[in-house]
Design an enzyme around this catalytic site. Structure first.
Site, PDB file in Angstrom:
ATOM      1  N   TYR A  33       4.471  -1.722   6.144  1.00 52.31           N
ATOM      2  CA  TYR A  33       4.312  -1.642   7.601  1.00 52.31           C
ATOM      3  C   TYR A  33       4.079  -3.013   8.193  1.00 52.31           C
ATOM      4  O   TYR A  33       3.837  -3.986   7.481  1.00 52.31           O
ATOM      5  CB  TYR A  33       3.152  -0.710   7.971  1.00 52.31           C
ATOM      6  N   ARG A  52       8.215 -10.672   8.462  1.00 47.44           N
ATOM      7  CA  ARG A  52       7.263 -10.280   7.412  1.00 47.44           C
ATOM      8  C   ARG A  52       7.494  -8.840   6.974  1.00 47.44           C
ATOM      9  O   ARG A  52       7.402  -8.519   5.775  1.00 47.44           O
ATOM     10  CB  ARG A  52       5.827 -10.455   7.918  1.00 47.44           C
ATOM     11  N   ARG A 100       9.329  15.358  -5.085  1.00 45.51           N
ATOM     12  CA  ARG A 100       8.393  14.423  -5.700  1.00 45.51           C
ATOM     13  C   ARG A 100       8.861  13.969  -7.084  1.00 45.51           C
ATOM     14  O   ARG A 100       9.079  14.778  -7.987  1.00 45.51           O
ATOM     15  CB  ARG A 100       7.016  15.063  -5.807  1.00 45.51           C
ATOM     16  N   HIS A 102       8.320  10.099  -9.432  1.00 41.39           N
ATOM     17  CA  HIS A 102       7.834   8.726  -9.401  1.00 41.39           C
ATOM     18  C   HIS A 102       8.970   7.721  -9.276  1.00 41.39           C
ATOM     19  O   HIS A 102       8.836   6.693  -8.622  1.00 41.39           O
ATOM     20  CB  HIS A 102       7.017   8.423 -10.664  1.00 41.39           C
ATOM     21  N   LYS A 143       2.489  -6.006   2.678  1.00 35.17           N
ATOM     22  CA  LYS A 143       1.753  -5.153   3.624  1.00 35.17           C
ATOM     23  C   LYS A 143       2.115  -3.693   3.355  1.00 35.17           C
ATOM     24  O   LYS A 143       2.847  -3.053   4.102  1.00 35.17           O
ATOM     25  CB  LYS A 143       2.101  -5.572   5.058  1.00 35.17           C
ATOM     26  N   GLU A 176     -10.013 -12.167   1.831  1.00 34.34           N
ATOM     27  CA  GLU A 176      -9.802 -11.846   3.246  1.00 34.34           C
ATOM     28  C   GLU A 176     -10.720 -10.695   3.614  1.00 34.34           C
ATOM     29  O   GLU A 176     -11.629 -10.366   2.848  1.00 34.34           O
ATOM     30  CB  GLU A 176      -8.329 -11.510   3.492  1.00 34.34           C
TER      31      GLU A 176
END
Length: 289
Positions: A33, A52, A100, A102, A143, A176
């Protein structure tokens, strides 16, 4: 609209949107995101955020369903639909939809966008924070949507009446915050953690560094530690929601406050950049044209 949700070409108010159960985000948090502020219908630093975003997707081999320009065009169109031009613009891409498994679902990812009214803090009020060991993995530069450690750290701060949690690794190296970057001023110089796999290369962080250099303030992108944090002249926290906040308490101990004029110079520079870049009421101009 008061708020807006978008999913693969469909949009409506957030509480009316529905997402397929087989979107991989539900099973694995499999996605990335990005997000940033919008003022007067101008999305701030959109090029940097979108770059980014695409880099995060590339690092996880997620196939983007749009080009960079298509995404920017879409975001600029969507912000027009809210009643206010001051918003927080969030977007994510998940790996795809499928039963589902993996192993990766083949094909392009699913694009999500949410828009909500929001104002950016001017940074004039100091904040209190806590410290906590950084239990996240070694992909903090991406991110991703896997945010459970950050969620828990943010909740711990909230429970103690604080704004943020500053994270550190074994040995005391400061990385951070739960959802921000952290920096210190020592001997009149800005110190910030290097952009390795332990931190997110924040857009607000990049703007802070650039403004410090323009102001003639030396910058060192090198590791620093809890001892440095507690002895710092100032502690700064930056994010796309809060461009430059000053910390005055860490774990209940008073800190910083030794370079108020320098902090104010930095705070004003980054906030003024945002105000100047978003002053034109782009929404009204685009509507009129």
């Amino acid at each position: 609209m008061k708020n807006l949700g978008y999913y693969n070409g469909k949009f409506d108010e957030l509480d009316k949107m529905m997402i397929p159960m087989n979107d991989r985000v539900h099973w694995f948090g499999d996605g990335v995101y990005d997000a940033g502020p919008c003022r007067n219908y101008n999305i701030f630093a959109i090029d940097e955020h979108v770059d980014r975003f695409f880099n995060s997707a590339s690092l996880l081999d997620i196939v983007m369903p749009v080009t960079k320009q298509e995404l920017k065009n879409l975001l600029n169109e969507l912000v027009q639909k809210l009643d206010t031009g001051n918003q927080f613009v969030y977007y994510q891409v998940t790996r795809g939809t499928g039963v589902r498994n993996h192993a990766f679902t083949p094909g392009a990812g699913n694009l999500w966008v949410t828009l909500v009214p929001a104002e950016v803090s001017d940074g004039t009020e100091p904040i209190q924070v806590i410290t906590e060991e950084d239990t996240r993995f070694h992909h903090c530069n991406i991110k991703t949507l896997n945010l459970i450690p950050s969620v828990m750290a943010a909740e711990h701060a909230k429970q103690k009446g604080c704004k943020e949690t500053i994270l550190y690794r074994p040995g005391g190296r400061v990385t951070e915050c739960a959802h921000s970057n952290c920096h210190i001023i020592k001997n009149g110089k800005l110190f910030t953690a290097p952009t390795d796999e332990l931190i997110l290369p924040g857009i607000a962080r990049a703007h802070l560094i650039r403004k410090c250099k323009e102001l003639g303030i030396a910058v060192s992108e090198t590791p620093y530690y809890l001892k440095d944090l507690m002895e710092a002249e100032e502690i700064l926290v930056t994010s796309s929601s809060n461009f430059c906040l000053r910390v005055d308490k860490v774990d209940g101990i008073s800190v910083g406050g030794k370079q108020p004029e320098l902090f104010e110079k930095i705070r004003k520079a980054v906030v003024d950049e945002f105000i100047t870049a978003t002053n034109v009421e782009a929404g009204k101009i685009r509507t009129a044209s």
